[in-house]
Design a protein around this motif. Sequence first.
Motif, PDB file in Angstrom:
ATOM      1  N   VAL A  86      -1.476  10.270  15.672  1.00  0.00           N
ATOM      2  CA  VAL A  86      -0.339  11.049  16.173  1.00  0.00           C
ATOM      3  C   VAL A  86       0.096  12.123  15.189  1.00  0.00           C
ATOM      4  O   VAL A  86       0.853  13.031  15.528  1.00  0.00           O
ATOM      5  CB  VAL A  86       0.864  10.133  16.513  1.00  0.00           C
ATOM      6  N   LYS A  87      -0.355  12.006  13.955  1.00  0.00           N
ATOM      7  CA  LYS A  87       0.002  13.054  13.002  1.00  0.00           C
ATOM      8  C   LYS A  87      -0.972  13.011  11.835  1.00  0.00           C
ATOM      9  O   LYS A  87      -1.394  11.939  11.401  1.00  0.00           O
ATOM     10  CB  LYS A  87       1.433  12.854  12.497  1.00  0.00           C
ATOM     11  N   SER A  88      -1.343  14.165  11.325  1.00  0.00           N
ATOM     12  CA  SER A  88      -2.157  14.248  10.119  1.00  0.00           C
ATOM     13  C   SER A  88      -1.486  15.232   9.189  1.00  0.00           C
ATOM     14  O   SER A  88      -0.844  16.189   9.643  1.00  0.00           O
ATOM     15  CB  SER A  88      -3.568  14.751  10.450  1.00  0.00           C
ATOM     16  N   GLY A  89      -1.624  14.967   7.897  1.00  0.00           N
ATOM     17  CA  GLY A  89      -0.978  15.871   6.965  1.00  0.00           C
ATOM     18  C   GLY A  89      -1.433  15.608   5.552  1.00  0.00           C
ATOM     19  O   GLY A  89      -2.287  14.751   5.314  1.00  0.00           O
ATOM     20  N   PRO A  90      -0.877  16.358   4.606  1.00  0.00           N
ATOM     21  CA  PRO A  90      -1.252  16.163   3.208  1.00  0.00           C
ATOM     22  C   PRO A  90      -0.650  14.868   2.667  1.00  0.00           C
ATOM     23  O   PRO A  90       0.072  14.162   3.352  1.00  0.00           O
ATOM     24  CB  PRO A  90      -0.673  17.386   2.512  1.00  0.00           C
ATOM     25  N   ARG A  91      -0.925  14.588   1.422  1.00  0.00           N
ATOM     26  CA  ARG A  91      -0.492  13.377   0.741  1.00  0.00           C
ATOM     27  C   ARG A  91       0.997  13.101   0.952  1.00  0.00           C
ATOM     28  O   ARG A  91       1.423  11.960   1.099  1.00  0.00           O
ATOM     29  CB  ARG A  91      -0.790  13.590  -0.745  1.00  0.00           C
ATOM     30  N   GLU A  92       1.803  14.169   0.945  1.00  0.00           N
ATOM     31  CA  GLU A  92       3.255  14.017   1.037  1.00  0.00           C
ATOM     32  C   GLU A  92       3.687  13.311   2.316  1.00  0.00           C
ATOM     33  O   GLU A  92       4.756  12.713   2.383  1.00  0.00           O
ATOM     34  CB  GLU A  92       3.956  15.386   0.946  1.00  0.00           C
ATOM     35  N   LEU A  93       2.834  13.364   3.330  1.00  0.00           N
ATOM     36  CA  LEU A  93       3.161  12.692   4.592  1.00  0.00           C
ATOM     37  C   LEU A  93       3.382  11.187   4.368  1.00  0.00           C
ATOM     38  O   LEU A  93       4.259  10.568   4.973  1.00  0.00           O
ATOM     39  CB  LEU A  93       2.042  12.936   5.621  1.00  0.00           C
TER      40      LEU A  93
ATOM     41  N   TYR B 259      -1.953   5.122  -6.166  1.00  0.00           N
ATOM     42  CA  TYR B 259      -3.073   4.909  -7.090  1.00  0.00           C
ATOM     43  C   TYR B 259      -4.357   5.551  -6.596  1.00  0.00           C
ATOM     44  O   TYR B 259      -5.159   6.048  -7.373  1.00  0.00           O
ATOM     45  CB  TYR B 259      -3.301   3.404  -7.309  1.00  0.00           C
ATOM     46  N   ILE B 260      -4.582   5.466  -5.280  1.00  0.00           N
ATOM     47  CA  ILE B 260      -5.740   6.160  -4.713  1.00  0.00           C
ATOM     48  C   ILE B 260      -5.171   7.364  -3.962  1.00  0.00           C
ATOM     49  O   ILE B 260      -4.705   7.241  -2.833  1.00  0.00           O
ATOM     50  CB  ILE B 260      -6.521   5.259  -3.740  1.00  0.00           C
ATOM     51  N   VAL B 261      -5.192   8.494  -4.604  1.00  0.00           N
ATOM     52  CA  VAL B 261      -4.504   9.646  -4.024  1.00  0.00           C
ATOM     53  C   VAL B 261      -5.368  10.288  -2.944  1.00  0.00           C
ATOM     54  O   VAL B 261      -6.494  10.732  -3.210  1.00  0.00           O
ATOM     55  CB  VAL B 261      -4.169  10.675  -5.127  1.00  0.00           C
ATOM     56  N   PRO B 262      -4.873  10.305  -1.686  1.00  0.00           N
ATOM     57  CA  PRO B 262      -5.686  10.813  -0.583  1.00  0.00           C
ATOM     58  C   PRO B 262      -5.612  12.335  -0.461  1.00  0.00           C
ATOM     59  O   PRO B 262      -4.640  12.959  -0.896  1.00  0.00           O
ATOM     60  CB  PRO B 262      -5.044  10.159   0.638  1.00  0.00           C
ATOM     61  N   ASP B 263      -6.643  12.899   0.147  1.00  0.00           N
ATOM     62  CA  ASP B 263      -6.609  14.325   0.476  1.00  0.00           C
ATOM     63  C   ASP B 263      -5.862  14.547   1.783  1.00  0.00           C
ATOM     64  O   ASP B 263      -5.162  15.534   1.935  1.00  0.00           O
ATOM     65  CB  ASP B 263      -8.040  14.867   0.613  1.00  0.00           C
ATOM     66  N   VAL B 264      -6.048  13.610   2.723  1.00  0.00           N
ATOM     67  CA  VAL B 264      -5.403  13.734   4.034  1.00  0.00           C
ATOM     68  C   VAL B 264      -4.846  12.369   4.438  1.00  0.00           C
ATOM     69  O   VAL B 264      -5.466  11.345   4.161  1.00  0.00           O
ATOM     70  CB  VAL B 264      -6.410  14.217   5.114  1.00  0.00           C
TER      71      VAL B 264
ATOM     72  N   GLN C  40     -14.041  13.624   0.101  1.00  0.00           N
ATOM     73  CA  GLN C  40     -12.612  13.465   0.392  1.00  0.00           C
ATOM     74  C   GLN C  40     -12.203  12.011   0.590  1.00  0.00           C
ATOM     75  O   GLN C  40     -13.014  11.156   0.926  1.00  0.00           O
ATOM     76  CB  GLN C  40     -12.252  14.255   1.656  1.00  0.00           C
ATOM     77  N   VAL C  41     -10.899  11.784   0.363  1.00  0.00           N
ATOM     78  CA  VAL C  41     -10.310  10.484   0.651  1.00  0.00           C
ATOM     79  C   VAL C  41      -9.299  10.677   1.774  1.00  0.00           C
ATOM     80  O   VAL C  41      -8.358  11.465   1.636  1.00  0.00           O
ATOM     81  CB  VAL C  41      -9.602   9.910  -0.594  1.00  0.00           C
ATOM     82  N   HIS C  42      -9.527   9.993   2.876  1.00  0.00           N
ATOM     83  CA  HIS C  42      -8.573  10.053   3.977  1.00  0.00           C
ATOM     84  C   HIS C  42      -7.889   8.699   4.115  1.00  0.00           C
ATOM     85  O   HIS C  42      -8.548   7.659   4.055  1.00  0.00           O
ATOM     86  CB  HIS C  42      -9.268  10.407   5.294  1.00  0.00           C
ATOM     87  N   ALA C  43      -6.581   8.724   4.282  1.00  0.00           N
ATOM     88  CA  ALA C  43      -5.837   7.485   4.477  1.00  0.00           C
ATOM     89  C   ALA C  43      -5.472   7.351   5.946  1.00  0.00           C
ATOM     90  O   ALA C  43      -5.133   8.335   6.604  1.00  0.00           O
ATOM     91  CB  ALA C  43      -4.581   7.492   3.615  1.00  0.00           C
TER      92      ALA C  43
ATOM     93  N   LEU D 172      -0.373   1.835  -2.144  1.00  0.00           N
ATOM     94  CA  LEU D 172      -1.769   1.978  -2.582  1.00  0.00           C
ATOM     95  C   LEU D 172      -2.101   3.434  -2.865  1.00  0.00           C
ATOM     96  O   LEU D 172      -2.899   3.750  -3.752  1.00  0.00           O
ATOM     97  CB  LEU D 172      -2.712   1.416  -1.512  1.00  0.00           C
ATOM     98  N   LEU D 173      -1.450   4.335  -2.095  1.00  0.00           N
ATOM     99  CA  LEU D 173      -1.786   5.756  -2.201  1.00  0.00           C
ATOM    100  C   LEU D 173      -1.192   6.401  -3.451  1.00  0.00           C
ATOM    101  O   LEU D 173      -1.526   7.534  -3.791  1.00  0.00           O
ATOM    102  CB  LEU D 173      -1.352   6.494  -0.935  1.00  0.00           C
TER     103      LEU D 173
END
Lengths: 433, 250
Positions: free
Chosen positions: B225-232, B210-215, B28-31, B207-208
């Motif tokens: 304070v918050k975690s979510g999908p790419r759309e966040l 181009y590097i599409v994160p999972d979370v 996974q890629v986490h941002a 950057l995201l």
Amino acid sequence: MALLEALLREFRADADTPLAPLRERALAHARLRGLPTPRDEDWKYTDLGALTLAPPAVATTPGLDIGDIPFIDGAALRIVFVNGRFAPSLSALDALPAGLRVRALSAVLHEEPAALTTVFERCAADDAPVFDALNVALMQDGALIEVAADCAIAAPIVVAFIHAGAAHRGHTAPQLLVRAGERSRLVVVECHHGRDGAANLSNALTDIDVAANAQLTHYRLADEAPDANHIGSVRLRAGADSQVTSYSFAFGGKLTRMEIHAALAAPGATVTLNGLFVAGTGQHIDHQTFIDHQAPHTTSEELYKGLADGDGRGVFRGKVLVRAGAQKISAKQASHNLLLSPTAEIDTKPELEIYADDVACAHGATVGQIDRDAVFYLQSRGIPVDEARALLTFGFAQAVVEQVEFAPLRAWLTSALAGRADVPLPTLVEETT
Amino acid sequence: MLKIENLHVEVEGKPILRGINLEVPAGQVHAIMGPNGSGKSTLAHVIAGKPGYTVTQGSVSFNGTDLLGLEPEARAGEGVFLAFQYPLEIPGVNNVYMLKAALNGIRKYRGLPEMDAVQFLNLVKEKTKILGLKESLLNRPVNQGFSGGEKKRNEVFQMSVLEPKLAVLDETDSGLDIDALRIVAEGVNQLRSPERAFLVVTHYQRLLDYIVPDVVHVLAQGRIVKSGPRELALELEERGYDWLLPSAVA
């Protein structure tokens, strides 16, 4: 002072040579002046008070093998001195190229004393440094290298002064004289190397005269035995449109003191003085350089790098003098130093004295420590901390090392730097070139 | 793969991270996004073992190994890589030599034989080709005289040679123009694999693209304070960070 008395007692009058009166005058001058003390500005950081002429620690002379002497093996042209005396069996002078003449001074003293008069007169003069005077008074042997006008000598000539074992007196006063004729080219590698147990004081004098349009590269390594002391004096004169580069490397020894004096005597002369010293625990290494712009349109460059580890002590003092009328000169000087331990110390002092108004002079001096962030950067790549520090130390010295064109010396410097850290770096130079 | 629990970190007595909980599985890629001063770079540094930070509570484990007890070089040996925000210049040490020392340091740590010069140079050539890196940069002193873009590309190049299991990218996009950004991101994307995880620290969502994160995680005032999908990330781009700050939430 006990040291001076001991040195003066070593004087042997050689009444049968025409130079005897000059040598006696030099001796008298040294006796009158006495040895320098930290009260002398030039000797502020280097105290000779504790220096004595210890007898050699080893009772017999070990068999010296060519392979034991740095860069000698494979050097086609070489003149070797062991404990101050010419060693023909270790030298290679049979196949000298045309235009190159190399002689032992012990022979020149009798054959052609006139060739030595200028140097002896200078060193016997009232304003001569005491150790120059002592060298001339006590000199036993050394080398005179002459290259004729218009001769380009491709192979470097290696001049090695070896201190080993001990059929020697505890003191040597070697001399190296280089005379480069007009438009000649020459590379001289001067090596002072001491083997363990060879307790000594070596007071070495190098005098280099480079005529108009000639090119000379001079490498000088002081690597005496751990308990030995080395006092070196290099005097060079650069003629019109000549190009002279002189390197000083100081690694071994207990106390090493270098004085390098370069006179840019005629327009168009270019002099580069570079150096690298590493002072480890118990070592004291002092460089004093003096660049004298006597003529207009002259150029000098100087880069010295110093390293000190343990309780090692380094000193650099670099003076640049631009004389009145020496217009259109360029002088650049840099002294960069790295302390590898909290107890190490390096004092650096650039001095510019300028009596002309149309000049370009620049100088910079730094003393720093290994960059902690750089160590972390290398560690984060997987390089162990000791190796990271060694790499950074090596990299610091590299700006000087990479300029050395004489490959055996470059390799020696690399392994000397690597050996200190006990890290396998010797392949580094091969890979970077 | 990476498991951070209740991590509290201080710098010179000042709390920076105040209880981070984060888990990044392999593949996974986490941002990590967040305003300036939120502790993003501190988190990246603490994972890699940079000195100067004091962990007062919590743990960081990597495939079950306690990372906090390891020297930075041992963390690299375990498979952690940090791409620096400001890569350092190392005068006099050639890029390729440094990398060889690094790779062999890691191999030694893992009990593998050292790579010889020929094997290593072949590997380097292959990676240079993939990243479109100028070969002339290889034999220059590390990062010296490199442009900002070249330095970042060199970080990705080092990463591709060292093949870490976890790559932490600290503001890799800062100082990059759009072309350089694309090239660096492509380099990262080529390294994406089911066995490898990425933690991408960034201030901007650009950057995201181009590097599409999972979370995507939002770090503020030392906490996630918050975690979510790419759309966040896109939402943050639009609304900023203020609405997520604890004072606003409360």
